[in-house]
Structure formats: structure tokens, C-alpha cells
Design an enzyme around this catalytic site. Structure first.
Site, PDB file in Angstrom:
ATOM      1  N   ARG A 611       0.839  -1.192   0.000  1.00 36.47           N
ATOM      2  CA  ARG A 611       0.000   0.000   0.000  1.00 36.47           C
ATOM      3  C   ARG A 611       0.877   1.246   0.000  1.00 36.47           C
ATOM      4  O   ARG A 611       2.066   1.195   0.335  1.00 36.47           O
ATOM      5  CB  ARG A 611      -0.912   0.020   1.225  1.00 36.47           C
ATOM      6  N   HIS A 612       0.297   2.354  -0.389  1.00 39.26           N
ATOM      7  CA  HIS A 612       0.990   3.636  -0.304  1.00 39.26           C
ATOM      8  C   HIS A 612       1.332   3.937   1.146  1.00 39.26           C
ATOM      9  O   HIS A 612       0.778   3.332   2.082  1.00 39.26           O
ATOM     10  CB  HIS A 612       0.089   4.740  -0.860  1.00 39.26           C
ATOM     11  N   ASN A 618      -5.900   8.829   5.750  1.00 37.30           N
ATOM     12  CA  ASN A 618      -5.780   7.683   6.651  1.00 37.30           C
ATOM     13  C   ASN A 618      -5.782   8.145   8.101  1.00 37.30           C
ATOM     14  O   ASN A 618      -6.424   7.532   8.966  1.00 37.30           O
ATOM     15  CB  ASN A 618      -4.489   6.908   6.376  1.00 37.30           C
ATOM     16  N   GLY A 624     -11.409   7.045   0.446  1.00 35.14           N
ATOM     17  CA  GLY A 624     -11.278   7.659  -0.876  1.00 35.14           C
ATOM     18  C   GLY A 624     -10.386   8.880  -0.842  1.00 35.14           C
ATOM     19  O   GLY A 624      -9.371   8.941  -0.154  1.00 35.14           O
ATOM     20  N   ARG A 663      -1.130   9.782  -3.715  1.00 30.38           N
ATOM     21  CA  ARG A 663      -0.477   9.141  -2.573  1.00 30.38           C
ATOM     22  C   ARG A 663       0.367   7.935  -2.990  1.00 30.38           C
ATOM     23  O   ARG A 663       1.357   7.610  -2.325  1.00 30.38           O
ATOM     24  CB  ARG A 663      -1.507   8.757  -1.511  1.00 30.38           C
ATOM     25  N   GLU A 684      -7.965   3.253  -6.080  1.00 29.52           N
ATOM     26  CA  GLU A 684      -8.768   2.698  -4.992  1.00 29.52           C
ATOM     27  C   GLU A 684     -10.220   2.532  -5.415  1.00 29.52           C
ATOM     28  O   GLU A 684     -10.694   3.193  -6.346  1.00 29.52           O
ATOM     29  CB  GLU A 684      -8.664   3.615  -3.766  1.00 29.52           C
ATOM     30  N   HIS A 750      -3.699   0.411  -3.349  1.00 34.73           N
ATOM     31  CA  HIS A 750      -4.593   0.730  -2.246  1.00 34.73           C
ATOM     32  C   HIS A 750      -5.180  -0.550  -1.652  1.00 34.73           C
ATOM     33  O   HIS A 750      -5.100  -1.627  -2.256  1.00 34.73           O
ATOM     34  CB  HIS A 750      -5.705   1.653  -2.730  1.00 34.73           C
TER      35      HIS A 750
END
Length: 798
Positions: A611-612, A618, A624, A663, A684, A750
């Protein structure tokens, strides 16, 4: 968006008066939505709104507010009314797209909206009439809705709106960049350094990880339903006595009061314990998922296995030669016939010689009889077309493997099974070698496979028929694609299979041909090391000699496929060219299978999924969006660059794949020396109208959507957004390209997307995809190769 109450154009109140009063006291404001609908577009006239303070400040038509097009026929404008001015005096206006034409004001009195309620005639509230120059009257339907919302909700929404509108920090970066230099300020500082030993960061993979490469591929095939290692047929019941409990069951399936669960292949092995408990006269046998695990007899437990030479007696008793006793068969009212286990769902009936008719009370689920794939988009559309237009037998597809031993048939079957399951098709892999080992043991020498050995030929044809029978029976109960894995090297064998499938399923032969001696030698050595056929042979060279003799026996009588529908894979294993020949192939699913086979190969290479780095959304718990990285996320992007440099230092042909969201692009920015490719398909999951919200806000403001998602996360589609099934459909090109690549790939994406990608490699059921754990700042390494898929995880930071 509104929290609390709302009023429509008729003045109807939605919500309680107490809530309205509390919002008034808390400084609640009026959120107004105005919509106009007209299906007869007239020239270039664009709806506008103009009126008094606080709408535009004057009745000047040049300052009118333009409405935004919501659809081909609908226009919309939303705004917030300050608490100190809740009376709106306005009218609708049609302004030409080009300023040289006059505006057209709606007919009738001004519209007055007070406290969320439209005053005046109800009919006037629903329609807006405009008189054109030629006396023609243009009619628009009007929708007016007013919601009282708290200033806190408005502030949160505005904050999310501002964050989403913030200019992208990655604008100008091309979709494909090769050997890009690191951006200023992204140098690897001490805070992002990694220890030289990458093994320091290895963490245990989950129990359901993608480690099929550690298991002999044939063991992953469907567990035979009509055999045990002792050769007992599925229609010979066995009796298990556990303390004071008696239960009648078939060796491959335990049936207790119509509750069926898979049994072990053998009853006298050395595997796990059996836990048998009684609860309201219902029993359940708990076994591990591995089909080769066996039952370990416990104290006070007696296992009675009947002699396979005995048949059912007319009295409903079965003789057990091993213990010299009779065990009563379970009788069912209104049943005239014999139970024959097929290992799928419920028991089947075979008509007895003395009976003319029989009835069966257990009914098959209609959904299982004509099951559709758990899929969206093209897969679902193709399945519907096949159901409505195709022949009945085409609803079930049998892929029958053909080829000499050590040509990669089982490997191909496993990959196809995983791919089709991931697309949503109910697919099972039936390996005839597994049936043979259970029926005749694992110690068969090369002589067993000679064409001039009538006993061996009969035995091999028998287990092939049993496997085919099991596969067809499973298809009749709803299965969609069966993969029949055996050499099937003679026309007589293939003709036998076609006769068995006639009118029941469509057969496509899949022949694998390999002329590369290096690949054949490698496959033979893997076979000796992994196959249960040679598990009891301590001498590798002796096993190698036996298998070489077996292979020669097959080569003497091998007949290539030239009948029916077929796909020939010729020297495709290396990934360096080869040929695909197809004959009489049509339909969506066979076409997808051919496309998949064209792009698959055996070249070992790693695929890194991550994942980023942690984003600001987050931190805020918002779904989103397109926010930048947090401070922690920026540390991870440097650590990731350091990791990739060390892990792939000798792999200069590797590439970096990201989504188009900033991201992931920012996370990849410090990585240098590798091509970077942006994929829109890796974005995502689209949260639609919920984009930018927290789950608590969704639960509070959209409780029905929240509950719907909670009930079925796989199929739930966000309003104007996507479901997990939608994500799987758009990820298919990514999977095909990952299969085609011969060099390492780093995928930075994502959570929802990586769940779907990981499920493909780990062969996880679709229903589990929304719940797969893909933590932040963790790298999942998937090793692709000749032995299957292996997984390793690195956690670079908490």
C-alpha cells in the site's frame, strides 16, 4: 448530506420536531437543493436562478447563478442559507449559451421559500413554465428540497471538499517515466534507513497465505468423493463407533441427520484427531481443510470398513468382512432405491432392480442448478447470454488436459482454476492421478503404465471414469467449469470421456506440448521430489529411472489431439514465444481462457505488493479522496525506496506500477532506476457519494447504506461508486499483465485493490476478499515460478 430534518416543495416534514428545535438552538443552517428536469432540450438554453439577498444580492439577470448539469435532462444547484436570513425570494431563468440572445424568465409569481417550506400554489411549486418568442411554452419539472444541518456537519463536509479540491502535487508527472531522478527533498535520510539484512523485517504470513508452491500441485485438486485409500467405493457405507455414538456414513462423505461434511481420504492414517460431539441429536465431524489429512483413531473409537467385494443385501444390511458383523443401513421413508454417494451436496439415488419408481424429499436449490458466476460487468453479461442463448450442455465447461507426463499439465490446471475462480466462475480441478493413488496405492511401478498391460489399462480407465463421473455430477448440481487433469493420451480414452459428457457439458481438450529438454528434465526432477508416487522411494536415481521408463511407455502410444474442440499449447512454458493452436473455440469464457494461456509462463520472478504510505486521509479516517502523505507516510516512502534498491539490486529490468492517485505516486517518487507506470485500474475502489467521508459519518447520515455494506461487502456498490466485484473486473488486465511479465514488478496501490490482487495469488474465495488484511507499511512478496506461488512478508515500520 443533511443531518436532521428535511422539507420538500410541498412543505412535508421529514424527521421530528424535537430534532428541528435542537438544530435551531445549535445554530442549524438550511441546506437547499434546487433541481430542474426537462427531456425536450431547446437550443442552448441553460437554467439559472436569480433573486434577492442572500441568493445573489439583486434581481440582476447578469448575476444569475448557473445550474450544473447532473444528467442529460437534469440541472441542479445547491447552496447554504445563512441562519440570519432564511427567506428566499427567487425565480428560474433560462439564459442562452451565447450572450447575444435575451434571457427568458419563468412565468408566474416569485417563488418564496421560508424555513425550508415553499409558499403558494402546490402546482406552481412543481412546474416552471417559460414562454418562448413563438408563443411556445417550455415546461420544466421542479424539485426543491431543504435540509437543516448542524454547522459541525457543514464544517466537516467543507473540510473534505477543500481537501479533495487541493491542487495535486504530482501534476505534470507523466503516466510512464523511465529512470526518473529523485525529487528534491526525497533523499534517504537516517530516519528512513534499513538494516542491510532484509530478513530482519520478515514477519509471519497468515495461515491462508499464498504458499501453494510448498504443496504438490495435484494435492490441491478436488478431493475424490467415491474412493478411499483402501479402494472402497462410495456406495459402501462405513460405520464409525465413537464411545456410545453410532453414525452411518460413506467413506468420502459423512452424512449425519442430513448434515454432510468432507471426510478424510483414509480412516487408518496418522493425521489429526476427530472431534465428534452431540448437540440436539445432530453431529458434526471437524476436519482440517487439507484433503490429505487423515483420521487418527482414538481410544474407544472403532472404525469398520466393509469389504469392497460385498454388495448391499436386500434386507438393508451390509456385511463387513473385517469384523464379521452386519450394520443396519439408515432407512428413509418413501425412498425405494440405494444411496450412492457422489460427494456433492446431498446423497443421490440409484434405482434398484425391483423398484419401478422412487421419490426423493430433498430438493436441490434452484440457484445451484443454474448458478451464475459471482461477478459483475463482462463476466456476468456473458454468463447471462450463455444461459439464454447457448445449448444446455454449454452452460458447463469441461477442460480436459492432454499431454505426456512432466509437460506442465497439473501446473496449468492449477493456474486456470485459480484464475477462473477469481473471475467468479465456480471451478474445480479433478486430478486422475489422485484417484489412482487412492484406489491402487502409490507404489505402482512403470509396468503399471504399459499399454500392453491389460490390468493396468483397465485400472487407469476405471479411475478416469470415476473422476469424470464425479466432475459431471458436481456440474449437474451447479458447478460451472471442471478441469480434468490426466494424460488422456489416446483417442480411445478421449472418446470415452466425450461419450460420458454428451448432453451434459461441453468438452474442450487442452493439450500441452513441450520440446525443450531442459524444461522436461526440470519437471521430471520436481516430480520425483514432490509426487506421492515416489514419497517412499529413498533413492532419487531409482525413482528417476522408474519415471523415465513410465514416460517412455506413454510416448510409445501417444496420439495428439485432432478431434473436437481443442487448444494446443506448444512450447509456451518458457515465455519466449511458442504457439497456441485453437480449433472450434467460441464463446466468451473459452476466449478468456485462450487469452490467459497466451500470457502465462513458468519464468520465476517476484511480485511485490504494498500500500501507499500513510496519507492524511488515513490519519483522519476518511475513505477515498486524493490526499498527500502524512509525515509517517513520507518516512515509509523513503524506507520503501531503500528496500526496493536492496531487494532488486540485480533486477534492472524490474518496473514500478502505481495508481493515478497522488499518494501512490508520491510513495514511488524516491525509487530510482526503474520505469514507473501509472494504471487507472489500480485506483482505490470508488466510494461514490461517500468519498471523503468517515465510516462514522456514513453510519450517521446514510444508515441504510452503512447496513447494506455491512451485510455483503463483496457485492455492495457505493452509490455512484463501485463494488469489490467491479474492482475485480477492472483488475483483470492487471492480472494478465502480471502473468505475462518475466521481470519483477512492484505494485504500489490501495487496500481494496491489493485485497483483490492478493486473493488471486493466494486462491482465496471471493467472499473473503473484503476481509483480507493488507496492513500499511508492509510488503507482500509473491514469488512466481515452476513450483507455484510462495509468499513472504516484510514489515518496514509500525
Amino acid at each position: 448530506m443533511g443531518t436532521g430534518t428535511s422539507r420538500n416543495a410541498d412543505g412535508g416534514l421529514h424527521g421530528g420536531e424535537e430534532r428541528e428545535e435542537s438544530l435551531d438552538q445549535a445554530g442549524g443552517q438550511l441546506y437547499v437543493s434546487l433541481k430542474m428536469e426537462n427531456y425536450k432540450k431547446k437550443g442552448d438554453l441553460i437554467p439559472h436562478i436569480y433573486g434577492s439577498v442572500p441568493l445573489v444580492g439583486s434581481w440582476d439577470s447578469t448575476k444569475a447563478l448557473s445550474m450544473e448539469r447532473e444528467s442529460a435532462s437534469m440541472w441542479e444547484l445547491s447552496f447554504v442559507v445563512p441562519p440570519n436570513h432564511e427567506t428566499l425570494d427567487f425565480k428560474f431563468l433560462l439564459k442562452p449559451k451565447h450572450g447575444y440572445m435575451p434571457c427568458i424568465v419563468e412565468e408566474g409569481p416569485n417563488r418564496l421559500l421560508t424555513g425550508g417550506t415553499l409558499q403558494g400554489d402546490a402546482r406552481h411549486a412543481r412546474l416552471a413554465l417559460f414562454k418562448l418568442d413563438n408563443e411556445e411554452v417550455l415546461e420544466y419539472r421542479v424539485f426543491i428540497k431543504a435540509d437543516r444541518v448542524s454547522p459541525f456537519d457543514l464544517a466537516a463536509s467543507w473540510r473534505a471538499y477543500q481537501d479533495n479540491l487541493r491542487p495535486s502535487t504530482v501534476r505534470g508527472i507523466p503516466d510512464v517515466s523511465i529512470n526518473a531522478a529523485p525529487e528534491t527533498g526525497h533523499e534517504n535520510g537516517s530516519s528512513a534507513s534499513l538494516e542491510l539484512d532484509l530478513e530482519h523485517y520478515v514477519v509471519p504470513a497468515p495461515s491462508t497465505s499464498a504458499n501453494s508452491g510448498l504443496v504438490y500441485a495435484a494435492n490441491l485438486a478436488e478431493n475424490p468423493r467415491s474412493l478411499t485409500s483402501s479402494g472402497v467405493s462410495g456406495d459402501r457405507p462405513a460405520t464409525i463407533k465413537f464411545k456410545d455414538v453410532n453414525a452411518q456414513c460413506c467413506p468420502a462423505t459423512l452424512t449425519l441427520y442430513f448434515l454432510e461434511v468432507p471426510m478424510s481420504d483414509t480412516l487408518d492414517g496418522h493425521g489429526i484427531d476427530v472431534q465428534l460431539s452431540k448437540c440436539v441429536e445432530k453431529f458434526r465431524l471437524v476436519l482440517d481443510r487439507d484433503p490429505y489429512l487423515t483420521i487418527k483413531p482414538q481410544p474407544e473409537m472403532e472404525v469398520i470398513i466393509p469389504d469392497s467385494s460385498k454388495v448391499y443385501s436386500g434386507s438393508g444390511m451390509v456385511e463387513s468382512k473385517s469384523v464379521g458383523t452386519f450394520s443396519p443401513l439408515q432407512k428413509q421413508d418413501s425412498h425405494r432405491g440405494l444411496f450412492v454417494d457422489r460427494g456433492v451436496g446431498s446423497p443421490r439415488l440409484v434405482k434398484s432392480s425391483s423398484s419401478s419408481t422412487f421419490s426423493f424429499d430433498l430438493k436441490l436449490d434452484s440457484k445451484n442448478k443454474n448458478s451464475m458466476p459471482a461477478a459483475a460487468g463482462a463476466v456476468a453479461a456473458a454468463a447471462v447470454a450463455d444461459q439464454m442463448l447457448g445449448p444446455k450442455e454449454d452452460r458447463h465447461l469441461a477442460l480436459v488436459l492432454v499431454g505426456l507426463p512432466a509437460r506442465g499439465k497439473t501446473f496449468t490446471a492449477v493456474k486456470l482454476t485459480r484464475y477462473l475462480r477469481w473471475l467468479g466462475h465456480d471451478t474445480k480441478h479433478f486430478n486422475v492421478g489422485k484417484y489412482r493413488r487412492l484406489k491402487h496405492g502409490t507404489n505402482q511401478s512403470a509396468d503399471f503404465f504399459r499399454a500392453d498391460n491389460p490390468e493396468g489399462m483397465e485400472a487407469r480407465n476405471e479411475v478416469a471414469a470415476l473422476a469424470m463421473d464425479d466432475m459431471i455430477a458436481w456440474m449437474q448440481e451447479g458447478g460451472q467449469v471442471g478441469i480434468f487433469d490426466a494424460t488422456n493420451s489416446s483417442r480411445s480414452r478421449r472418446n470415452m470421456l466425450m461419450k460420458m459428457a454428451e448432453g451434459r457439458c461441453k468438452i474442450i481438450f487442452l493439450e500441452t506440448i513441450c520440446n525443450d529438454e531442459r524444461i522436461i528434465e526440470r519437471n521430471i526432477r520436481l516430480k520425483i521430489q514432490q509426487s506421492p508416487d515416489y514419497a517412499e522411494e529413498p533413492d532419487f536415481e531409482a525413482g528417476l529411472q522408474d519415471f523415465t521408463t513410465r514416460l517412455a511407455n506413454y510416448e510409445k502410444v501417444y496420439e495428439p489431439v485432432d478431434e473436437g474442440s481443442y487448444i494446443k499449447m506448444i512450447d509456451m512454458a518458457s515465455g519466449h514465444g511458442g504457439q497456441i493452436q485453437v480449433n472450434n473455440i467460441s464463446g466468451y469464457l473459452p476466449g478468456r481462457i485462450v487469452f490467459f494461456l497466451v500470457n502465462t509462463h513458468l519464468t520465476p520472478r517476484p511480485i511485490l505488493l504494498t500500500r501507499h504510505g500513510e496519507s492524511r486521509d488515513n490519519v483522519r479516517g476518511r475513505i477515498g479522496g486524493d490526499s498527500v502523505l502524512s509525515d509517517t507516510g513520507e518516512i515509509y516512502m523513503k524506507k520503501l525506496a531503500n528496500f526496493v534498491e536492496k531487494r532488486l539490486k540485480s533486477e534492472r529490468t524490474a518496473s514500478i506500477w502505481t495508481s493515478t492517485l497522488q499518494r501512490t505516486i508520491l510513495t514511488a517518487s524516491p525509487i530510482v532506476g526503474f520505469p514507473k507506470i501509472q494504471w487507472r485500474a489500480l485506483d482505490e475502489i470508488n466510494a461514490g457519494v461517500c468519498d471523503g467521508m468517515t465510516y462514522e459519518e456514513i453510519k450517521k447520515n446514510m444508515p441504510e447504506e452503512y447496513e447494506s455494506r455491512k451485510k455483503d461487502k463483496l457485492r455492495y456498490r457505493y452509490p455512484r461508486g463501485e463494488s469489490y466485484l467491479d474492482v475485480i473486473q477492472r483488475l483483470e488486465p492487471v492480472i494478465i499483465e502480471l502473468e505475462r511479465q518475466r521481470a519483477p514488478v512492484v505494485v504500489i496501490s490501495h487496500q481494496a485493490v491489493l485485497r483483490a490482487l492478493y486473493a488471486y495469488f493466494a486462491d482465496r474465495p471471493l467472499k473473503e476478499i473484503p476481509h483480507i488484511e493488507v496492513p500499511l507499511h508492509t510488503i507482500i512478496e509473491i514469488q512466481m515460478g515452476v513450483t507455484g506461488v510462495q509468499e513472504k512478508r516484510y514489515k518496514l515500520m509500525d
